[in-house]
Scaffold this motif. Sequence first.
Motif, PDB file in Angstrom:
ATOM      1  N   GLY A  57       0.818  -1.210   0.000  1.00 14.58           N
ATOM      2  CA  GLY A  57       0.000   0.000   0.000  1.00 14.58           C
ATOM      3  C   GLY A  57       0.847   1.253   0.000  1.00 14.58           C
ATOM      4  O   GLY A  57       0.522   2.243  -0.657  1.00 14.58           O
ATOM      5  N   LEU A  58       1.942   1.216   0.721  1.00 16.34           N
ATOM      6  CA  LEU A  58       2.867   2.343   0.776  1.00 16.34           C
ATOM      7  C   LEU A  58       3.468   2.598  -0.601  1.00 16.34           C
ATOM      8  O   LEU A  58       3.533   3.724  -1.078  1.00 16.34           O
ATOM      9  CB  LEU A  58       3.967   2.061   1.792  1.00 16.34           C
ATOM     10  CG  LEU A  58       4.965   3.167   2.064  1.00 16.34           C
ATOM     11  CD1 LEU A  58       4.292   4.342   2.777  1.00 16.34           C
ATOM     12  CD2 LEU A  58       6.108   2.642   2.907  1.00 16.34           C
ATOM     13  N   LEU A  59       3.887   1.536  -1.255  1.00 15.95           N
ATOM     14  CA  LEU A  59       4.497   1.671  -2.584  1.00 15.95           C
ATOM     15  C   LEU A  59       3.501   2.172  -3.625  1.00 15.95           C
ATOM     16  O   LEU A  59       3.883   2.816  -4.591  1.00 15.95           O
ATOM     17  CB  LEU A  59       5.089   0.335  -3.023  1.00 15.95           C
ATOM     18  CG  LEU A  59       6.253  -0.174  -2.168  1.00 15.95           C
ATOM     19  CD1 LEU A  59       6.645  -1.579  -2.591  1.00 15.95           C
ATOM     20  CD2 LEU A  59       7.434   0.770  -2.222  1.00 15.95           C
ATOM     21  N   ALA A  60       2.204   1.871  -3.412  1.00 16.98           N
ATOM     22  CA  ALA A  60       1.175   2.273  -4.368  1.00 16.98           C
ATOM     23  C   ALA A  60       0.544   3.619  -4.022  1.00 16.98           C
ATOM     24  O   ALA A  60      -0.311   4.099  -4.764  1.00 16.98           O
ATOM     25  CB  ALA A  60       0.081   1.194  -4.418  1.00 16.98           C
ATOM     26  N   ASP A  61       0.960   4.241  -2.930  1.00 15.30           N
ATOM     27  CA  ASP A  61       0.357   5.495  -2.498  1.00 15.30           C
ATOM     28  C   ASP A  61       0.544   6.573  -3.562  1.00 15.30           C
ATOM     29  O   ASP A  61       1.671   6.898  -3.934  1.00 15.30           O
ATOM     30  CB  ASP A  61       0.993   5.949  -1.188  1.00 15.30           C
ATOM     31  CG  ASP A  61       0.334   7.200  -0.637  1.00 15.30           C
ATOM     32  OD1 ASP A  61       0.687   8.309  -1.104  1.00 15.30           O
ATOM     33  OD2 ASP A  61      -0.528   7.072   0.244  1.00 15.30           O
ATOM     34  N   PRO A  62      -0.557   7.143  -4.082  1.00 14.37           N
ATOM     35  CA  PRO A  62      -0.445   8.132  -5.164  1.00 14.37           C
ATOM     36  C   PRO A  62       0.334   9.384  -4.748  1.00 14.37           C
ATOM     37  O   PRO A  62       1.108   9.927  -5.535  1.00 14.37           O
ATOM     38  CB  PRO A  62      -1.889   8.500  -5.501  1.00 14.37           C
ATOM     39  CG  PRO A  62      -2.759   7.614  -4.705  1.00 14.37           C
ATOM     40  CD  PRO A  62      -1.939   6.860  -3.726  1.00 14.37           C
ATOM     41  N   TYR A  63       0.149   9.852  -3.537  1.00 14.71           N
ATOM     42  CA  TYR A  63       0.850  11.055  -3.088  1.00 14.71           C
ATOM     43  C   TYR A  63       2.359  10.829  -3.039  1.00 14.71           C
ATOM     44  O   TYR A  63       3.131  11.654  -3.516  1.00 14.71           O
ATOM     45  CB  TYR A  63       0.337  11.496  -1.711  1.00 14.71           C
ATOM     46  CG  TYR A  63       1.123  12.654  -1.139  1.00 14.71           C
ATOM     47  CD1 TYR A  63       0.962  13.946  -1.652  1.00 14.71           C
ATOM     48  CD2 TYR A  63       2.030  12.461  -0.107  1.00 14.71           C
ATOM     49  CE1 TYR A  63       1.688  15.006  -1.144  1.00 14.71           C
ATOM     50  CE2 TYR A  63       2.764  13.527   0.406  1.00 14.71           C
ATOM     51  CZ  TYR A  63       2.584  14.791  -0.112  1.00 14.71           C
ATOM     52  OH  TYR A  63       3.317  15.846   0.387  1.00 14.71           O
ATOM     53  N   LEU A  64       2.779   9.694  -2.474  1.00 16.54           N
ATOM     54  CA  LEU A  64       4.214   9.418  -2.390  1.00 16.54           C
ATOM     55  C   LEU A  64       4.826   9.283  -3.783  1.00 16.54           C
ATOM     56  O   LEU A  64       5.951   9.710  -4.015  1.00 16.54           O
ATOM     57  CB  LEU A  64       4.473   8.158  -1.560  1.00 16.54           C
ATOM     58  CG  LEU A  64       4.094   8.265  -0.084  1.00 16.54           C
ATOM     59  CD1 LEU A  64       4.372   6.950   0.634  1.00 16.54           C
ATOM     60  CD2 LEU A  64       4.812   9.418   0.596  1.00 16.54           C
ATOM     61  N   GLY A  65       4.065   8.704  -4.706  1.00 15.62           N
ATOM     62  CA  GLY A  65       4.540   8.629  -6.088  1.00 15.62           C
ATOM     63  C   GLY A  65       4.650  10.002  -6.718  1.00 15.62           C
ATOM     64  O   GLY A  65       5.626  10.309  -7.407  1.00 15.62           O
ATOM     65  N   GLU A  66       3.668  10.846  -6.452  1.00 19.62           N
ATOM     66  CA  GLU A  66       3.627  12.191  -7.033  1.00 19.62           C
ATOM     67  C   GLU A  66       4.794  13.062  -6.561  1.00 19.62           C
ATOM     68  O   GLU A  66       5.357  13.835  -7.338  1.00 19.62           O
ATOM     69  CB  GLU A  66       2.299  12.858  -6.637  1.00 19.62           C
ATOM     70  CG  GLU A  66       2.098  14.251  -7.160  1.00 19.62           C
ATOM     71  CD  GLU A  66       0.773  14.838  -6.675  1.00 19.62           C
ATOM     72  OE1 GLU A  66       0.789  15.988  -6.222  1.00 19.62           O
ATOM     73  OE2 GLU A  66      -0.250  14.130  -6.748  1.00 19.62           O
ATOM     74  N   ILE A  67       5.168  12.939  -5.297  1.00 23.70           N
ATOM     75  CA  ILE A  67       6.242  13.793  -4.772  1.00 23.70           C
ATOM     76  C   ILE A  67       7.627  13.183  -4.952  1.00 23.70           C
ATOM     77  O   ILE A  67       8.627  13.766  -4.546  1.00 23.70           O
ATOM     78  CB  ILE A  67       6.020  14.153  -3.284  1.00 23.70           C
ATOM     79  CG1 ILE A  67       6.094  12.910  -2.402  1.00 23.70           C
ATOM     80  CG2 ILE A  67       4.723  14.920  -3.099  1.00 23.70           C
ATOM     81  CD1 ILE A  67       6.217  13.216  -0.922  1.00 23.70           C
ATOM     82  N   GLY A  68       7.701  11.996  -5.564  1.00 23.28           N
ATOM     83  CA  GLY A  68       8.988  11.376  -5.816  1.00 23.28           C
ATOM     84  C   GLY A  68       9.650  10.820  -4.561  1.00 23.28           C
ATOM     85  O   GLY A  68      10.865  10.863  -4.416  1.00 23.28           O
ATOM     86  N   PHE A  69       8.835  10.292  -3.643  1.00 21.49           N
ATOM     87  CA  PHE A  69       9.345   9.762  -2.384  1.00 21.49           C
ATOM     88  C   PHE A  69      10.275   8.570  -2.609  1.00 21.49           C
ATOM     89  O   PHE A  69      11.210   8.371  -1.860  1.00 21.49           O
ATOM     90  CB  PHE A  69       8.166   9.350  -1.491  1.00 21.49           C
ATOM     91  CG  PHE A  69       8.558   8.948  -0.103  1.00 21.49           C
ATOM     92  CD1 PHE A  69       8.763   9.908   0.872  1.00 21.49           C
ATOM     93  CD2 PHE A  69       8.709   7.620   0.229  1.00 21.49           C
ATOM     94  CE1 PHE A  69       9.121   9.555   2.161  1.00 21.49           C
ATOM     95  CE2 PHE A  69       9.079   7.246   1.525  1.00 21.49           C
ATOM     96  CZ  PHE A  69       9.279   8.226   2.488  1.00 21.49           C
TER      97      PHE A  69
END
Length: 119
Positions: A48-60
């Motif tokens: 779920g963490l890896l698929a989180d849209p916000y984390l993907g968007e900010i380049g986490f």
Amino acid sequence: MTLARRTDNIGALLEIVIERMRRRTTAEWRERLDAFDVPNGVVTDLPGLLADPYLGEIGFFERVEHPSEGRMLTMALPVLFSSSPGDSFRLPPPRLGEHTRVVLGELGYSDGEIDVITP
């Protein structure tokens, strides 16, 4: 007031919070917390963490090439500075146990002691 005194009733406080949290859905709590500008997020598992849209968007997360392990996903650097070379990794993430001997040596363990406690 001391830290010990502040936590005297932590169990009772947690029971109250748990009971109140059960009254609403996660989405409802997030909406309420967002309305009051309280930082919040959903607790999730690793997929779920890896698929989180916000984390993907900010380049986490960042894909890096490890010299022995190949392509891997890791957390990106948490801060970037305009006048600093800290915009990329200088060293790859260590392999399991890669630095154990050095760290234990710096902590004062002898080579013999390290041989006993490391595989």
